[in-house]
Design an enzyme around this catalytic site. Structure first.
Site, PDB file in Angstrom:
ATOM      1  N   ASN A 210       0.847  -1.196   0.000  1.00  0.00           N
ATOM      2  CA  ASN A 210       0.000   0.000   0.000  1.00  0.00           C
ATOM      3  C   ASN A 210       0.878   1.241   0.000  1.00  0.00           C
ATOM      4  O   ASN A 210       2.103   1.145   0.052  1.00  0.00           O
ATOM      5  CB  ASN A 210      -0.969  -0.015   1.186  1.00  0.00           C
ATOM      6  CG  ASN A 210      -0.233  -0.048   2.506  1.00  0.00           C
ATOM      7  OD1 ASN A 210       0.436   0.908   2.859  1.00  0.00           O
ATOM      8  ND2 ASN A 210      -0.338  -1.163   3.214  1.00  0.00           N
ATOM      9  N   ASP A 279      -4.799  -5.977   4.730  1.00  0.00           N
ATOM     10  CA  ASP A 279      -6.000  -6.655   5.218  1.00  0.00           C
ATOM     11  C   ASP A 279      -6.103  -8.080   4.687  1.00  0.00           C
ATOM     12  O   ASP A 279      -6.793  -8.915   5.257  1.00  0.00           O
ATOM     13  CB  ASP A 279      -7.253  -5.882   4.790  1.00  0.00           C
ATOM     14  CG  ASP A 279      -7.383  -4.590   5.568  1.00  0.00           C
ATOM     15  OD1 ASP A 279      -6.997  -4.589   6.750  1.00  0.00           O
ATOM     16  OD2 ASP A 279      -7.839  -3.585   4.999  1.00  0.00           O
ATOM     17  N   LYS A 289       8.528 -17.261  -9.928  1.00  0.00           N
ATOM     18  CA  LYS A 289       7.896 -16.060 -10.469  1.00  0.00           C
ATOM     19  C   LYS A 289       6.731 -16.458 -11.386  1.00  0.00           C
ATOM     20  O   LYS A 289       6.900 -17.314 -12.258  1.00  0.00           O
ATOM     21  CB  LYS A 289       8.934 -15.258 -11.248  1.00  0.00           C
ATOM     22  CG  LYS A 289       8.416 -13.937 -11.715  1.00  0.00           C
ATOM     23  CD  LYS A 289       9.453 -13.192 -12.523  1.00  0.00           C
ATOM     24  CE  LYS A 289       8.802 -11.998 -13.179  1.00  0.00           C
ATOM     25  NZ  LYS A 289       9.495 -11.566 -14.361  1.00  0.00           N
ATOM     26  N   PHE A 323      -5.300   3.960  13.982  1.00  0.00           N
ATOM     27  CA  PHE A 323      -5.457   4.919  12.889  1.00  0.00           C
ATOM     28  C   PHE A 323      -6.531   4.385  11.961  1.00  0.00           C
ATOM     29  O   PHE A 323      -6.790   3.180  11.910  1.00  0.00           O
ATOM     30  CB  PHE A 323      -4.136   5.068  12.113  1.00  0.00           C
ATOM     31  CG  PHE A 323      -3.263   6.171  12.632  1.00  0.00           C
ATOM     32  CD1 PHE A 323      -2.745   6.116  13.908  1.00  0.00           C
ATOM     33  CD2 PHE A 323      -2.966   7.272  11.833  1.00  0.00           C
ATOM     34  CE1 PHE A 323      -1.948   7.132  14.402  1.00  0.00           C
ATOM     35  CE2 PHE A 323      -2.170   8.298  12.309  1.00  0.00           C
ATOM     36  CZ  PHE A 323      -1.659   8.231  13.595  1.00  0.00           C
ATOM     37  N   LYS A 337     -15.227   1.924  13.185  1.00  0.00           N
ATOM     38  CA  LYS A 337     -13.952   1.241  13.423  1.00  0.00           C
ATOM     39  C   LYS A 337     -13.559   1.338  14.893  1.00  0.00           C
ATOM     40  O   LYS A 337     -13.076   0.383  15.491  1.00  0.00           O
ATOM     41  CB  LYS A 337     -12.885   1.896  12.542  1.00  0.00           C
ATOM     42  CG  LYS A 337     -11.836   0.949  12.066  1.00  0.00           C
ATOM     43  CD  LYS A 337     -11.016   1.531  10.932  1.00  0.00           C
ATOM     44  CE  LYS A 337     -11.646   1.231   9.582  1.00  0.00           C
ATOM     45  NZ  LYS A 337     -10.834   1.730   8.472  1.00  0.00           N
ATOM     46  N   LYS A 341     -13.193  -2.053  16.970  1.00  0.00           N
ATOM     47  CA  LYS A 341     -11.873  -2.509  17.421  1.00  0.00           C
ATOM     48  C   LYS A 341     -11.658  -2.289  18.917  1.00  0.00           C
ATOM     49  O   LYS A 341     -10.764  -2.866  19.504  1.00  0.00           O
ATOM     50  CB  LYS A 341     -10.783  -1.793  16.620  1.00  0.00           C
ATOM     51  CG  LYS A 341     -10.942  -2.000  15.112  1.00  0.00           C
ATOM     52  CD  LYS A 341      -9.640  -1.919  14.373  1.00  0.00           C
ATOM     53  CE  LYS A 341      -9.871  -2.135  12.888  1.00  0.00           C
ATOM     54  NZ  LYS A 341      -8.683  -2.620  12.207  1.00  0.00           N
TER      55      LYS A 341
END
Ligand code: CTP
Length: 413
Positions: A210, A279, A289, A323, A337, A341
């Site tokens: 990410n 995630d 590969k 975060f 969230k 959490k």
């Protein structure tokens, strides 16, 4: 408060005049010391006119024996006068002199004599900035507690493009103010910070990742460290230099991050989970590969939610701040969230906003708790880090003491 600005020989020397003005706007009394090379770029008269003080240009005056005796001890009196020494621009040469204790002019001699904090704002050619010698010198200085305001990327006077432009004067002033207002309110705390993004291997050369740069987490680690905490930084791969004197645990995958965090959780009094954790990870990692042969489907399984586990397994007194990066219905998703959490707070980022968030030096956020939503306007990530730590510490106070949180949305800037 009193500031000595050391100006070295570089094209950015002209920006030192702006810096002096910006420091004066903060009601700081400013003295200027110029190296010989700096005087090739800008006249002492400029600084004398701005500050109303004689500019110090050398160890020796060219006058009588008495005046030479005065100048011989001036580096000591100047180092006792200043509450902070700011060197901007700081050349590769002066950094090397500082790192190795070479005292062959007023500025380098003053650096050895001063016990007050020192801030340097390097400026140089990109190759000089990236040279291992410069890096090693900066590491030495950081380990001694010298504050480094990193240069920016952009067009350099030498015609090259890259890192090496001196940071803007406002950023340097912000750092000086932070240093002058130094607090030790995290002494005795152990702050466990996660930063950067994780990578989930698809095959030996590819991964799912990410856009997290790690800058926010590193800024929190640095701020916590400078406020007296012992910091454990669990970090995904980044190009950043970790703050000096904090323990760094490098990880790559979400699973490695989980083991590192849970393995050190018992020590932590505060956990701040700034990392962007994958995630999902591929069910199988191909040993070879993958060859291109038309469309393929990757089967993914969810990773463990580390934050939720941390909340479950923490000691009752440990504060946990997560975060959340959102692109739509930011507040609604953030609240969801937070509750899902079970963290004490969530730092909510609208990553759809231009100019802030991923890979930027600036960020805006909402510090969300069950009772409050404190808006932090756009600011440097290093400043935001301080605000996040302020609010995290405030979680320990009984709610009745927090006066600005009523009715529901508090604005603090
Ligand atoms: N987080 C975590 N473990 C994961 C995923 C996320 O600990 N496997 C943490 C992050 O470090 C962050 C918080 O959870 O502190 C929120 O991360 P985010 O990616 O915004 O939330 P997700 O739980 O992944 O939810 P979604 O992607 O659906 O928005």
């Amino acid at each position: 408060m009193k500031v000595t600005v050391g100006v070295c020989g570089g094209i950015a020397a002209y920006k030192a005049a702006e810096l002096v003005r910006a420091l004066q706007r903060q009601a700081l009394d400013v003295h200027v010391v110029m190296t010989e090379a700096a005087r090739e770029f800008i006249q002492p008269l400029t600084f004398a006119s701005l500050t109303g003080h004689k500019v110090i240009t050398g160890l020796w005056s060219s006058g009588s024996a008495e005046s030479n005796l005065d100048s011989a001890i001036q580096h000591i009196s100047e180092s006792q006068w200043a509450d902070v020494l700011v060197v901007a621009p700081a050349t590769a040469n002066v950094l090397a002199k500082f790192a190795h204790g070479i005292a062959d002019d007023f500025l380098s001699t003053m650096y050895l004599a001063i016990t007050a904090p020192v801030v340097v704002a390097p400026a140089m050619n990109v190759n000089m900035w990236q040279h291992p010698a410069t890096h090693a010198n900066l590491e030495t200085l950081k380990n001694r507690g010298v504050q480094v305001v990193d240069p920016k990327s952009g067009y350099l006077a030498c015609g090259m493009v890259g890192d090496g432009r001196m940071a803007e004067p406002e950023l340097i002033v912000e750092r000086v103010l932070l240093v002058l207002n130094h607090r030790n309110d995290l002494a005795g705390e152990v702050v466990l910070v996660t930063a950067g993004g994780t990578r989930e291997a698809v095959d030996p050369v590819r991964f799912l990742g990410n856009r997290s740069s790690g800058k926010m987490g590193y800024a929190i680690a640095e701020a916590a460290q400078s406020r007296g905490a012992r910091v454990i930084l669990v970090t995904g791969p980044t190009v950043l230099h970790p703050p000096a004197n904090c323990e760094v645990i490098p990880v790559v995958t979400a699973d490695e991050m989980r083991s590192a965090v849970l393995g050190r959780l018992d020590e932590a009094s505060i956990v701040i989970k700034a990392a962007a954790v994958a995630d999902y990870r591929p069910v199988v990692r191909s040993e070879q590969k993958l060859k291109r042969s038309g469309p393929i489907t990757l089967e993914l399984v969810p990773t463990e939610d580390i934050l939720a586990e941390v909340v479950r397994l923490r000691r009752p007194e440990t504060l946990v701040v997560g975060f959340a990066a959102e692109t739509e219905n930011v507040l609604v998703h953030g609240r969801d969230k937070l509750l899902r959490k079970g963290a004490d707070a969530i730092v909510l980022n609208d990553v759809g906003r231009p100019g802030v968030g991923f890979d930027s030096d600036r960020n805006a956020a909402t510090f969300l708790t069950v009772q409050t939503a404190i808006e932090f306007p756009e600011m440097a990530k290093r400043d935001l880090a301080e605000r996040i730590l302020d609010e995290t510490l405030a979680l320990r106070r009984p709610l009745s003491v927090i006066t600005e949180t009523s009715p529901h949305v508090a604005q603090r800037d």
